[in-house]
Design an enzyme around this catalytic site. Structure first.
Site, PDB file in Angstrom:
ATOM      1  N   THR A  37     -28.567 -15.596 -39.674  1.00 28.77           N
ATOM      2  CA  THR A  37     -28.587 -14.524 -40.689  1.00 28.77           C
ATOM      3  C   THR A  37     -27.874 -13.268 -40.181  1.00 28.77           C
ATOM      4  OG1 THR A  37     -30.751 -13.695 -39.940  1.00 28.77           O
ATOM      5  CG2 THR A  37     -30.742 -15.343 -41.705  1.00 28.77           C
ATOM      6  N   ASP A  58     -30.081 -21.122 -30.363  1.00 28.89           N
ATOM      7  CA  ASP A  58     -31.236 -21.106 -31.259  1.00 28.89           C
ATOM      8  C   ASP A  58     -32.457 -20.951 -30.352  1.00 28.89           C
ATOM      9  OD1 ASP A  58     -33.462 -21.719 -32.740  1.00 28.89           O
ATOM     10  OD2 ASP A  58     -32.650 -23.554 -33.623  1.00 28.89           O
ATOM     11  N   LEU A  63     -33.692 -20.979 -24.398  1.00 30.65           N
ATOM     12  CA  LEU A  63     -33.396 -19.569 -24.123  1.00 30.65           C
ATOM     13  C   LEU A  63     -32.555 -19.522 -22.845  1.00 30.65           C
ATOM     14  CD1 LEU A  63     -33.772 -16.837 -25.166  1.00 30.65           C
ATOM     15  CD2 LEU A  63     -36.180 -16.931 -24.600  1.00 30.65           C
ATOM     16  N   TYR A 147     -43.057 -16.774 -43.412  1.00 32.18           N
ATOM     17  CA  TYR A 147     -42.695 -15.577 -42.634  1.00 32.18           C
ATOM     18  C   TYR A 147     -43.955 -14.869 -42.153  1.00 32.18           C
ATOM     19  CZ  TYR A 147     -40.437 -11.024 -41.678  1.00 32.18           C
ATOM     20  OH  TYR A 147     -39.980  -9.860 -41.105  1.00 32.18           O
ATOM     21  N   ARG A 188     -32.154  -7.873 -49.689  1.00 32.43           N
ATOM     22  CA  ARG A 188     -33.233  -6.883 -49.656  1.00 32.43           C
ATOM     23  C   ARG A 188     -32.916  -5.749 -50.611  1.00 32.43           C
ATOM     24  NH1 ARG A 188     -34.503  -6.926 -43.204  1.00 32.43           N
ATOM     25  NH2 ARG A 188     -32.414  -7.812 -43.038  1.00 32.43           N
TER      26      ARG A 188
HETATM   27  P1  NAD Z   1     -31.567  -9.988 -39.559  1.00 32.30           P
HETATM   28  O1  NAD Z   1     -31.675 -11.248 -40.329  1.00 32.30           O
HETATM   29  O2  NAD Z   1     -30.414  -9.093 -39.812  1.00 32.30           O
HETATM   30  O3  NAD Z   1     -31.568 -10.286 -37.990  1.00 32.30           O
HETATM   31  C1  NAD Z   1     -32.223 -11.368 -37.412  1.00 32.30           C
HETATM   32  C2  NAD Z   1     -31.310 -11.955 -36.356  1.00 32.30           C
HETATM   33  O4  NAD Z   1     -31.974 -13.053 -35.716  1.00 32.30           O
HETATM   34  C3  NAD Z   1     -30.004 -12.518 -36.930  1.00 32.30           C
HETATM   35  O5  NAD Z   1     -28.915 -12.077 -36.149  1.00 32.30           O
HETATM   36  C4  NAD Z   1     -30.174 -14.020 -36.836  1.00 32.30           C
HETATM   37  O6  NAD Z   1     -28.952 -14.704 -36.730  1.00 32.30           O
HETATM   38  C5  NAD Z   1     -31.059 -14.136 -35.613  1.00 32.30           C
HETATM   39  N1  NAD Z   1     -31.843 -15.366 -35.562  1.00 32.30           N
HETATM   40  C6  NAD Z   1     -32.639 -15.879 -36.523  1.00 32.30           C
HETATM   41  N2  NAD Z   1     -33.191 -17.026 -36.098  1.00 32.30           N
HETATM   42  C7  NAD Z   1     -32.736 -17.245 -34.839  1.00 32.30           C
HETATM   43  C8  NAD Z   1     -32.939 -18.261 -33.878  1.00 32.30           C
HETATM   44  N3  NAD Z   1     -33.749 -19.308 -34.122  1.00 32.30           N
HETATM   45  N4  NAD Z   1     -32.313 -18.172 -32.691  1.00 32.30           N
HETATM   46  C9  NAD Z   1     -31.501 -17.117 -32.426  1.00 32.30           C
HETATM   47  N5  NAD Z   1     -31.263 -16.131 -33.294  1.00 32.30           N
HETATM   48  C10 NAD Z   1     -31.880 -16.189 -34.485  1.00 32.30           C
HETATM   49  O7  NAD Z   1     -32.942  -9.208 -39.770  1.00 32.30           O
HETATM   50  P2  NAD Z   1     -33.399  -7.764 -39.274  1.00 32.30           P
HETATM   51  O8  NAD Z   1     -33.714  -6.951 -40.456  1.00 32.30           O
HETATM   52  O9  NAD Z   1     -32.458  -7.244 -38.267  1.00 32.30           O
HETATM   53  O10 NAD Z   1     -34.775  -8.124 -38.573  1.00 32.30           O
HETATM   54  C11 NAD Z   1     -34.893  -8.194 -37.162  1.00 32.30           C
HETATM   55  C12 NAD Z   1     -36.349  -8.450 -36.784  1.00 32.30           C
HETATM   56  O11 NAD Z   1     -37.156  -7.367 -37.225  1.00 32.30           O
HETATM   57  C13 NAD Z   1     -36.924  -9.712 -37.400  1.00 32.30           C
HETATM   58  O12 NAD Z   1     -37.762 -10.348 -36.444  1.00 32.30           O
HETATM   59  C14 NAD Z   1     -37.759  -9.205 -38.547  1.00 32.30           C
HETATM   60  O13 NAD Z   1     -38.845 -10.051 -38.833  1.00 32.30           O
HETATM   61  C15 NAD Z   1     -38.218  -7.844 -38.034  1.00 32.30           C
HETATM   62  N6  NAD Z   1     -38.491  -6.926 -39.153  1.00 32.30           N
HETATM   63  C16 NAD Z   1     -37.458  -6.326 -39.831  1.00 32.30           C
HETATM   64  C17 NAD Z   1     -37.740  -5.482 -40.894  1.00 32.30           C
HETATM   65  C18 NAD Z   1     -36.649  -4.761 -41.649  1.00 32.30           C
HETATM   66  O14 NAD Z   1     -36.962  -4.042 -42.616  1.00 32.30           O
HETATM   67  N7  NAD Z   1     -35.394  -4.856 -41.290  1.00 32.30           N
HETATM   68  C19 NAD Z   1     -39.071  -5.269 -41.292  1.00 32.30           C
HETATM   69  C20 NAD Z   1     -40.075  -5.924 -40.602  1.00 32.30           C
HETATM   70  C21 NAD Z   1     -39.782  -6.735 -39.515  1.00 32.30           C
HETATM   71  N1  UDP Z   2     -36.647  -5.857 -55.126  1.00 37.44           N
HETATM   72  C1  UDP Z   2     -36.110  -5.563 -56.371  1.00 37.44           C
HETATM   73  N2  UDP Z   2     -34.814  -5.883 -56.601  1.00 37.44           N
HETATM   74  C2  UDP Z   2     -34.008  -6.460 -55.678  1.00 37.44           C
HETATM   75  C3  UDP Z   2     -34.557  -6.764 -54.386  1.00 37.44           C
HETATM   76  C4  UDP Z   2     -35.882  -6.456 -54.163  1.00 37.44           C
HETATM   77  O1  UDP Z   2     -36.805  -5.014 -57.242  1.00 37.44           O
HETATM   78  O2  UDP Z   2     -32.825  -6.702 -55.981  1.00 37.44           O
HETATM   79  C5  UDP Z   2     -38.049  -5.484 -54.853  1.00 37.44           C
HETATM   80  C6  UDP Z   2     -38.919  -6.608 -54.317  1.00 37.44           C
HETATM   81  O3  UDP Z   2     -39.484  -7.354 -55.371  1.00 37.44           O
HETATM   82  C7  UDP Z   2     -39.957  -5.827 -53.516  1.00 37.44           C
HETATM   83  C8  UDP Z   2     -39.188  -4.613 -53.004  1.00 37.44           C
HETATM   84  O4  UDP Z   2     -38.039  -4.499 -53.839  1.00 37.44           O
HETATM   85  O5  UDP Z   2     -40.997  -5.372 -54.382  1.00 37.44           O
HETATM   86  C9  UDP Z   2     -38.746  -4.754 -51.559  1.00 37.44           C
HETATM   87  O6  UDP Z   2     -38.099  -5.982 -51.430  1.00 37.44           O
HETATM   88  P1  UDP Z   2     -37.379  -6.454 -50.100  1.00 37.44           P
HETATM   89  O7  UDP Z   2     -36.893  -7.833 -50.336  1.00 37.44           O
HETATM   90  O8  UDP Z   2     -36.395  -5.434 -49.664  1.00 37.44           O
HETATM   91  O9  UDP Z   2     -38.512  -6.437 -48.971  1.00 37.44           O
HETATM   92  P2  UDP Z   2     -40.043  -6.885 -48.925  1.00 37.44           P
HETATM   93  O10 UDP Z   2     -40.767  -5.615 -48.712  1.00 37.44           O
HETATM   94  O11 UDP Z   2     -40.451  -7.534 -50.190  1.00 37.44           O
HETATM   95  O12 UDP Z   2     -40.073  -7.812 -47.775  1.00 37.44           O
END
Ligand code: NAD
Ligand code: UDP
Length: 324
Positions: A37, A58, A63, A147, A188
Site C-alpha cells: 500500500t 513482507d 524480517l 484491522y 481515506r
Molecule cells: P500506509 O498504507 O500508507 O503505510 C503502510 C505501509 O506498510 C505501506 O508502505 C505498505 O506497503 C507497508 N506494508 C503493509 N503490509 C506490509 C507487510 N506485510 N510487509 C511489509 N510492509 C508492509 O498507511 P499509513 O497511514 O502510513 O499507516 C502506517 C501505520 O500507522 C499503520 O500500521 C496504521 O495501522 C497506523 N495508523 C495510521 C493512521 C493514519 O491515520 N494514517 C491511523 C491509525 C493507525
Molecule cells: N468518508 C466519507 N467519504 C469518503 C471517505 C470516507 O464520508 O470518501 C467517511 C467515512 O465513512 C468515515 C470518515 O469519513 O466516517 C473517516 O473515514 P476514513 O476512511 O478516512 O477513516 P476511518 O476513521 O473510518 O478509519
C-alpha cells in the site's frame, strides 16, 4: 546519540515521514516494506543517502535486517479501510506474525519496539472522548475486524512480550492523520475529498456526514511518535488531534479551501463505521510533553498543494489553486 532504527512500513504515508525525520536528526534508518500500500516514490529522495537503506520484504514472513538495531518502529499494515478490506488475510498476518517477528528481532538486539496501533481499537466508542483506559467497542467478526482485531492482538502480544521477556516496548494509538504523500486513491476521507475537489468532482460523503473524526497533521503526528520512541514509556498512549469535526463540515471546508465548484453527494455508510472519534491526549501531554499545533486549515492547504502537484497541471480547478 545516533541510533540505528528499522522502520517497518517505511515506504508508506506515515512511515516515509518518520524515515525523513529520523535521517534528519542523524539516525541510521533501515526501511522495510513490501510496497503493498506504500510507494517507492515516498522514499526515492532518501535512496543513496548514507544513513538510509531499503529492504523489500513482507514482514509477516521474514524480517531480513542485518546488523544490530537500537529501535524497531512497526508501522507495516494497510491502514485505509478500502486497503485493509481488500487485504483481510494480509492485514491479520502483518498485525500478528509481523508483530511477532518484530518483537523477536527487538529482543535479540535489545532494541526498543514501537508499535503503531490505532484509535480503531476503540471501535465504535461508547465513551467520548476516548482515554487509553477505555477498552473499546469492536465488532469482532465484522468486515473491519480484520484491522481492529489485528491491532488489538498486536497490542496484547507487545505487552505480553514486555511482561514475559522484558522487551522494551512502546505502544502508540494513532488517530486519523493526514498530509502530503497520502495517495490520491488511498480511499481515506481527506485524500478522497481533496482529490475530488481538485478534479471538480462531487465529494462523496458516506451516510449523512454527521459522524465525526479528529484529524491530526502528519508533522504533528510524527513528532508524537518520535517523543514516544525516545521516552521510557510503555503506553498505550493516544497520539492525535482532539479538534473534532463532522465529515460534512470537513467536506465543506475542503470545497472552500480549494475554491472548487464541486458539489456534495451522499453514498452508503460503510458497515460498522464509528459514529464519533476524538482522542483524550492528557497522557501524551503529561508523559511526552507532546501536543499537536497545526490548525486543520493549514494542514489541509499543505496536503492540497502536494496532491495538486502530484496530479499535475490542469489536475484541478484553476490549475489546482489552493486558497487559505
Ligand atoms: P500506509 O498504507 O500508507 O503505510 C503502510 C505501509 O506498510 C505501506 O508502505 C505498505 O506497503 C507497508 N506494508 C503493509 N503490509 C506490509 C507487510 N506485510 N510487509 C511489509 N510492509 C508492509 O498507511 P499509513 O497511514 O502510513 O499507516 C502506517 C501505520 O500507522 C499503520 O500500521 C496504521 O495501522 C497506523 N495508523 C495510521 C493512521 C493514519 O491515520 N494514517 C491511523 C491509525 C493507525
Ligand atoms: N468518508 C466519507 N467519504 C469518503 C471517505 C470516507 O464520508 O470518501 C467517511 C467515512 O465513512 C468515515 C470518515 O469519513 O466516517 C473517516 O473515514 P476514513 O476512511 O478516512 O477513516 P476511518 O476513521 O473510518 O478509519
Amino acid at each position: 546519540m545516533t541510533a540505528r532504527v528499522a522502520v517497518l512500513g517505511g515506504a508508506g504515508f506515515l512511515g516515509s515521514h518518520l524515515c525523513d525525520r529520523l535521517v534528519a536528526r542523524g539516525d541510521a534508518v533501515v526501511c522495510v516494506d513490501d510496497f503493498s500500500t506504500g510507494r517507492r516514490a515516498n522514499v526515492a529522495h532518501l535512496v543513496g543517502h548514507p544513513s538510509f537503506s531499503l529492504v523489500e520484504a513482507d514482514v509477516s514472513r521474514s524480517l531480513p535486517v542485518e546488523g544490530t538495531l537500537d529501535a524497531i518502529c512497526h508501522l507495516a499494515s494497510p491502514a485505509s479501510p478500502p486497503d485493509y478490506l481488500a487485504r483481510p488475510l494480509a492485514t491479520l498476518a502483518v498485525g500478528s506474525e509481523g508483530t511477532r517477528l518484530g518483537l523477536e528481532l527487538a529482543e535479540q538486539c535489545g532494541a526498543r519496539f514501537l508499535l503503531a496501533s490505532t484509535s480503531e481499537v476503540y471501535g465504535d466508542p461508547a465513551v467520548h472522548p476516548q482515554p487509553e483506559s477505555y477498552w473499546g467497542n469492536v465488532n469482532p467478526v465484522g468486515p473491519r475486524s480484520v484491522y481492529d482485531e489485528a491491532k488489538r492482538f498486536a497490542e496484547a502480544l507487545t505487552l505480553a512480550h514486555h511482561r514475559v521477556r522484558g522487551t522494551d516496548v512502546g505502544v502508540v494509538r494513532i488517530f486519523n492523520t493526514y498530509g502530503p504523500r497520502l495517495r490520491a486513491d488511498d480511499g481515506r476521507v481527506v485524500s478522497n475529498f481533496l482529490a475530488q475537489a481538485l478534479r471538480g468532482e462531487p465529494l462523496t460523503v458516506y451516510g449523512d456526514g454527521s459522524q465525526t473524526r479528529s484529524l491530526c497533521y502528519v508533522e504533528d503526528e510524527i513528532g508524537g511518535l518520535l517523543a514516544m520512541l525516545d521516552a521510557p514509556v510503555t503506553g498505550p498512549v493516544n497520539i492525535g488531534n482532539p479538534d473534532e469535526h463532522t465529515v460534512l463540515e470537513l467536506a465543506r471546508e475542503v470545497i472552500e479551501l480549494t475554491g472548487s465548484s464541486s458539489t456534495i453527494v451522499h453514498r452508503p455508510l460503510p458497515a460498522d463505521d464509528p459514529v464519533r472519534r476524538r482522542p483524550d491526549i492528557t497522557l501524551a501531554r503529561q508523559l511526552l510533553g507532546w501536543e499537536p499545533t497545526t490548525p486543520l486549515a493549514v494542514g489541509l492547504a499543505r496536503t492540497a498543494e502536494a496532491l495538486a502537484a502530484e496530479q499535475g497541471p490542469g489536475g484541478g480547478p484553476e490549475e489546482g489553486a489552493v486558497h487559505g
